[in-house]
Structure formats: structure tokens, C-alpha cells
Design a protein around this motif. Structure first.
Motif, PDB file in Angstrom:
ATOM      1  N   GLU A 117      -0.369   1.235 -12.595  1.00 41.77           N
ATOM      2  CA  GLU A 117       0.496   0.608 -13.603  1.00 41.77           C
ATOM      3  C   GLU A 117       1.906   0.459 -13.047  1.00 41.77           C
ATOM      4  O   GLU A 117       2.392   1.323 -12.325  1.00 41.77           O
ATOM      5  N   TYR A 119       5.700  -0.303 -14.663  1.00 42.07           N
ATOM      6  CA  TYR A 119       6.503  -0.395 -15.878  1.00 42.07           C
ATOM      7  C   TYR A 119       7.826  -1.085 -15.577  1.00 42.07           C
ATOM      8  O   TYR A 119       8.312  -1.066 -14.450  1.00 42.07           O
ATOM      9  N   THR A 120       8.419  -1.665 -16.594  1.00 43.37           N
ATOM     10  CA  THR A 120       9.774  -2.185 -16.498  1.00 43.37           C
ATOM     11  C   THR A 120      10.348  -2.280 -17.900  1.00 43.37           C
ATOM     12  O   THR A 120       9.646  -2.057 -18.896  1.00 43.37           O
ATOM     13  N   TYR A 133       8.549 -11.939 -17.063  1.00 41.29           N
ATOM     14  CA  TYR A 133       7.643 -10.788 -16.993  1.00 41.29           C
ATOM     15  C   TYR A 133       6.366 -11.024 -17.794  1.00 41.29           C
ATOM     16  O   TYR A 133       5.274 -10.657 -17.337  1.00 41.29           O
ATOM     17  N   ARG A 134       6.499 -11.640 -18.947  1.00 39.74           N
ATOM     18  CA  ARG A 134       5.307 -11.917 -19.763  1.00 39.74           C
ATOM     19  C   ARG A 134       4.350 -12.860 -19.031  1.00 39.74           C
ATOM     20  O   ARG A 134       3.134 -12.678 -19.069  1.00 39.74           O
ATOM     21  N   PHE A 138       2.921  -8.756 -17.788  1.00 37.46           N
ATOM     22  CA  PHE A 138       3.493  -7.546 -18.390  1.00 37.46           C
ATOM     23  C   PHE A 138       3.340  -7.637 -19.905  1.00 37.46           C
ATOM     24  O   PHE A 138       3.537  -8.688 -20.490  1.00 37.46           O
ATOM     25  N   GLU A 139       2.984  -6.506 -20.513  1.00 39.16           N
ATOM     26  CA  GLU A 139       2.803  -6.445 -21.962  1.00 39.16           C
ATOM     27  C   GLU A 139       3.707  -5.364 -22.546  1.00 39.16           C
ATOM     28  O   GLU A 139       3.924  -4.325 -21.912  1.00 39.16           O
ATOM     29  N   THR A 141       4.986  -2.142 -24.415  1.00 39.96           N
ATOM     30  CA  THR A 141       4.357  -0.844 -24.692  1.00 39.96           C
ATOM     31  C   THR A 141       4.684  -0.355 -26.096  1.00 39.96           C
ATOM     32  O   THR A 141       4.032   0.561 -26.586  1.00 39.96           O
ATOM     33  N   GLU A 150      10.276  -1.872 -23.378  1.00 37.11           N
ATOM     34  CA  GLU A 150       9.531  -1.505 -22.169  1.00 37.11           C
ATOM     35  C   GLU A 150       8.256  -2.345 -22.085  1.00 37.11           C
ATOM     36  O   GLU A 150       7.632  -2.648 -23.096  1.00 37.11           O
ATOM     37  N   TYR A 151       7.883  -2.678 -20.846  1.00 34.63           N
ATOM     38  CA  TYR A 151       6.669  -3.459 -20.582  1.00 34.63           C
ATOM     39  C   TYR A 151       5.858  -2.739 -19.512  1.00 34.63           C
ATOM     40  O   TYR A 151       6.410  -2.011 -18.695  1.00 34.63           O
ATOM     41  N   VAL A 152       4.552  -3.006 -19.518  1.00 29.94           N
ATOM     42  CA  VAL A 152       3.679  -2.458 -18.495  1.00 29.94           C
ATOM     43  C   VAL A 152       2.755  -3.551 -17.972  1.00 29.94           C
ATOM     44  O   VAL A 152       2.312  -4.426 -18.735  1.00 29.94           O
ATOM     45  N   LEU A 153       2.470  -3.484 -16.700  1.00 27.74           N
ATOM     46  CA  LEU A 153       1.476  -4.343 -16.073  1.00 27.74           C
ATOM     47  C   LEU A 153       0.416  -3.428 -15.475  1.00 27.74           C
ATOM     48  O   LEU A 153       0.717  -2.587 -14.635  1.00 27.74           O
TER      49      LEU A 153
END
Length: 157
Positions: A117, A119-120, A133-134, A138-139, A141, A150-153
Motif C-alpha cells: 500500500e 498512502y498520501t 491521485y484519484r 488512490f482512494e 481512507t 488521506e488516500y491509499v493505493l
């Protein structure tokens, strides 16, 4: 047409000023969205978890990337894995796909290390990088860093 090789290089005493000057190429709106590279490099110098690189397209310096590895209360990073702390592409090089290609290069590197994973977090708004990012997958969190979502891929999907 030539497709430049987007890759990372260590920042050295010979290149650090050029990396810092990249921040001056951003619009006023963008400069409000990401810390100057000089500030990022100063933070990295005092962080045990920071990983910093210059981004090149062939031999052209086009950007800067900074990761944080692991959680560190003193750094303000509460992420157990790898956190994309900063990413910037210089103004003259934006819109050419270098940012996305840098992320893809980073993901290949992280996958080879077994990272699952990335994160950003980011500022939102018209000049913000949220859409970028989307589009990369990235989704959200549901958590935030200050007022930044915050987003995670997930790298294994």
C-alpha cells in the motif's frame, strides 16, 4: 516521437540548489498546495524515515519526490507503511505525463520491495492534486492529516 525515460536520482550537493529552484516554477495557487522543496529537504534531513529523490525525464530535472517509511510521531506521519509525503513536477513540465510516470516507476520499485500500500494526503481545491491521485487509483481512507484527506493505493490490486 521520443518518450523520455522518467527516473529518480539521489540529490547531491551539486544538484540540491536546482531541486530547490523547481518550486519557483509553480503557480501561486500550486505553491499554496505543496511545501517548497527547500522546506521538504530540510524536513527530510531531520527525519529517520525520509526518502528523497529528484525526478528526471532523460537528463532533464523535472521534479521532486519524498516518501516517509513507517510511522513516526515526531515527523507527524501516522502511517504504518509507505507514505508519499511530497510530489512536485516543475511548472514547465506539467501536463506531459511525468508525474504519473514517476508514480508508476515508484510503484514498480515499491512492489519489488514487497510493499502492498502507498498512502498520501493532499490539499483539495481547484489547484489541488486530488484529481491526479484519484485518476491513478488512490482512494480516500476516511482519515485526515490535519485538514487534508488521506488516500491509499493498494499495490496488489
Amino acid at each position: 516521437m521520443h518518450d523520455p525515460d522518467v527516473h529518480f536520482k539521489r540529490i547531491t550537493a551539486a544538484t540540491v540548489l536546482d531541486v530547490c529552484k523547481l518550486s519557483q516554477t509553480l503557480s501561486d495557487e500550486q505553491r499554496k498546495m505543496v511545501a517548497d522543496n527547500a522546506v521538504s529537504l530540510a524536513q527530510a534531513a531531520y527525519s529517520d524515515g525520509a526518502w528523497v529523490r529528484a525526478i528526471y525525464a532523460d537528463s532533464d530535472l523535472v521534479g521532486f519526490i519524498m516518501l516517509h517509511l513507517g510511522s513516526d510521531y515526531d515527523d507527524g506521519i501516522d502511517c504504518p507503511g509507505v507514505f508519499l509525503w511530497r510530489l512536485m513536477i516543475a511548472g514547465p513540465f506539467q501536463g506531459k505525463g511525468y508525474g504519473a510516470r514517476a508514480i508508476h516507476r515508484l510503484l514498480a520499485h515499491l512492489r519489488s520491495m514487497g510493499v502492498r500500500e502507498l498512502y498520501t494526503c493532499c490539499e483539495t481545491g481547484p489547484a489541488g492534486p486530488e484529481g491526479f491521485y484519484r485518476r491513478l487509483g488512490f482512494e480516500p481512507t476516511g482519515d485526515c492529516y490535519g485538514d487534508q484527506p488521506e488516500y491509499v493505493l493498494r499495490l496488489d490490486e
